[in-house]
Every structure is written in structure tokens, then in C-alpha cells.
Design an enzyme around this catalytic site. Sequence first.
Site, PDB file in Angstrom:
ATOM      1  N   LYS A  55      -4.584  -4.104   0.405  1.00 48.44           N
ATOM      2  CA  LYS A  55      -3.565  -3.537  -0.479  1.00 48.44           C
ATOM      3  C   LYS A  55      -2.952  -4.626  -1.354  1.00 48.44           C
ATOM      4  O   LYS A  55      -2.755  -4.446  -2.558  1.00 48.44           O
ATOM      5  CB  LYS A  55      -2.489  -2.818   0.348  1.00 48.44           C
ATOM      6  CG  LYS A  55      -2.969  -1.472   0.854  1.00 48.44           C
ATOM      7  CD  LYS A  55      -2.093  -0.872   1.941  1.00 48.44           C
ATOM      8  CE  LYS A  55      -2.762   0.417   2.464  1.00 48.44           C
ATOM      9  NZ  LYS A  55      -2.124   0.957   3.660  1.00 48.44           N
ATOM     10  N   GLN A  99       3.112   0.078   7.179  1.00 46.40           N
ATOM     11  CA  GLN A  99       1.774   0.386   7.697  1.00 46.40           C
ATOM     12  C   GLN A  99       1.875   1.096   9.052  1.00 46.40           C
ATOM     13  O   GLN A  99       2.517   0.584   9.976  1.00 46.40           O
ATOM     14  CB  GLN A  99       0.975  -0.930   7.820  1.00 46.40           C
ATOM     15  CG  GLN A  99      -0.463  -0.760   8.219  1.00 46.40           C
ATOM     16  CD  GLN A  99      -1.295  -0.053   7.144  1.00 46.40           C
ATOM     17  OE1 GLN A  99      -1.199  -0.367   5.961  1.00 46.40           O
ATOM     18  NE2 GLN A  99      -2.107   0.906   7.559  1.00 46.40           N
ATOM     19  N   ASP A 122       3.861   6.161  -0.207  1.00 42.06           N
ATOM     20  CA  ASP A 122       2.939   6.879   0.676  1.00 42.06           C
ATOM     21  C   ASP A 122       3.198   8.387   0.607  1.00 42.06           C
ATOM     22  O   ASP A 122       2.368   9.179   1.055  1.00 42.06           O
ATOM     23  CB  ASP A 122       3.133   6.421   2.134  1.00 42.06           C
ATOM     24  CG  ASP A 122       2.006   5.520   2.617  1.00 42.06           C
ATOM     25  OD1 ASP A 122       0.942   5.505   1.974  1.00 42.06           O
ATOM     26  OD2 ASP A 122       2.200   4.848   3.639  1.00 42.06           O
TER      27      ASP A 122
END
Length: 297
Positions: A55, A99, A122
Site C-alpha cells: 500500500k 490493517q 476502507d
Amino acid sequence: MASEKIIDGKAFAAALRGRIATGVAAFKAQTGRAPGLAVVLVGEDPASAVYVRSKGKACREVGMESFEHRLPADTTQETLIELVEQLNDNPAVDGILVQLPLPDGLDDKKVIDMIDPDKDVDGFHPVNAGRLAIGANALTPCTPLGSLMLLKDRIGDLSGKEAVVIGRSNIVGKPMAQLLIQENATVTLAHSRTVDLPAVIRRADIVVAAVGRPNMVRGDWLKPGAVVIDVGINRIASDEPGKTRLVGDVAFDEAESVAGAITPVPGGVGPMTIAVLLRNTLVAASRREGLADPEGL
Ligand code: NDP
């Protein structure tokens, strides 16, 4: 030679990243700063560490700023929430990604709830789930949005299509169904209690499989010509002793001969997820600066 039936997510994601880089350059010209994505990794899970590294790299490649925060596995909930609050307050940070899964003892849901919904790239915050459900300007979960992009690229107008989504998770299945509804598809959301799944799937012009069961959807479950998006990522033993390989939720070889188009695993939906994360970060940054959403993304 690649079959025309195969939906090349890798190539689509590469082109999307190119458009994002152009959007980032325009954003910089307008605001004098780069969009910033903060990624928080708690603990040492090797798969998560790989995701976080990719990422960061993907961010820098499109000209965004990447902030990486690595915390030890024994981090307390309070410390993690404090970091999230700092990132919420940091004007250089447009997107925050924690995460998942978090190590035992930390509550994924409570931590996500603390992320500023306008930085929730997200799209997992309840406010964004609600916005998506009512058709407001949500930040949308990356994997389903990437899947929708592949579908629209292949089919064009989804209006009136029969779509079956298999799996009802908050991360993939439910937002996928919402996106398809917004595109005027007729949507069935199937799950582990669905009766006669093959018969349900046989109706579908569009099948999205997000289950986590290797090769579950068989070729003879599909309506000829159906477009199949295989979100599943399953590691199984390979023919070579001691080795493993990745397969999807759809029995690819069988399905390929019946489907009109199909995503492979790997190389289908997988590469879309990080590209859409970058897209969401640029969208979040633009909205935070009061700019219009970037076009063509
Ligand atoms: P979850 O485990 O959260 O959800 C799985 C869903 O599948 C559940 O809704 C479950 O139903 C349903 N299900 C389980 N067994 C059956 C069955 N026999 N028949 C029909 N439905 C069934 O998984 P996720 O949504 O998080 O992920 C799904 C897959 O997608 C995984 O393989 C994951 O690795 C992959 N994935 C890939 C991503 C990417 O490409 N970047 C990103 C995210 C996920 P019920 O609700 O009734 O239990």
C-alpha cells in the site's frame, strides 16, 4: 494467448492507477500538497506486513504521501485509539486505514468506529455503510467497488440485470449488493442458509462470489454467458508436493467454458483493491479540500 473471456483486473488496475496519478497531479496543482494515506499495522502478521508495504509503495507511485505506523502486538486499545485520533486531527492525512485483523485483545469494530468517516478510505465505518445504503456520497469499500468497476467495464449498463452476490459480509457481500442496486440491477444476496444455491445462481446474468470456499461455484451452476466476478482468495495445496497455490471461490476451468466473462484468481479482483484504495484516498482528499470528486475514477 489470453482468452477474451478473462477479465484482466491487473491491466484495469494499472490503467486506473495511471488515471489516479493524473488526478493527484491536478490535486497538487490546486492545493499545493499531496493527498496523504496513513496505514496502521499492529503486530507482526507477515501477510498484513506485506499488504502494508504494498500500500505504501502504491501510494508513492501515484504521487501520494504515505504515512506508516507500526505498533507492537501488545499495543493497548487506548494507545491505538489515541493514534487514530491524532490521524483524524492531522491535516496532512486524508485517508486512514487500520490493517485488519487486529491482534487478539483489540476490538476491530471499536477502532473503526473512531476513524473520522470522511477519512475512512476502507469504507468500513458505520456512517459510510449508511451513506452507501441511502445512496449518499459514501467512501465505499475497495473490493466491491473494484468489482463493480470491472463489471461496468465489461457489461456497460447493468440496469435490469439479474445479479447474485454470494456472501453477506460487511466488507464485501453487503456493499457489493448495495452498489449493484444503485446500478439498477435486480439483486439477490445469497449466503450459507440459502436453499438450493445452484438454482439461485442459474438465474444470474452477474455472479459475484465472496465466500472463501475454494472452487465452490461449479460450471454447471452458471447460466451460459453470465459474467462472473470471483472475489475469493483461497490457498490450497498445489500438485507440487509441499507447495500451495491460490484459487477463487469459482471452479475456474469449468466456469470459463460456460461464462461470458470471468475474473481469474489471482489477477482479477485482487489487484483492484489497492488501486481503489488510492482512488478513495484521492476522493477523500478532494472532498476535504472542497473540490469536486475527480472525474473518470
Ligand atoms: P466472510 O467469511 O466474512 O463471509 C463469507 C460469506 O460467505 C458469509 O456471508 C457466509 O454466509 C457465506 N458462505 C459461507 N459458506 C457458504 C456456502 N456454503 N454457501 C453460500 N454462502 C456461504 O468473508 P469475506 O466477505 O471477508 O471474504 C470472502 C472471500 O473474499 C474470502 O475468500 C476473502 O479472502 C476474499 N476477499 C478478497 C479480497 C480481495 O480480493 N482483495 C478482499 C476481501 C475478501 P453466512 O453469513 O451465512 O455465514
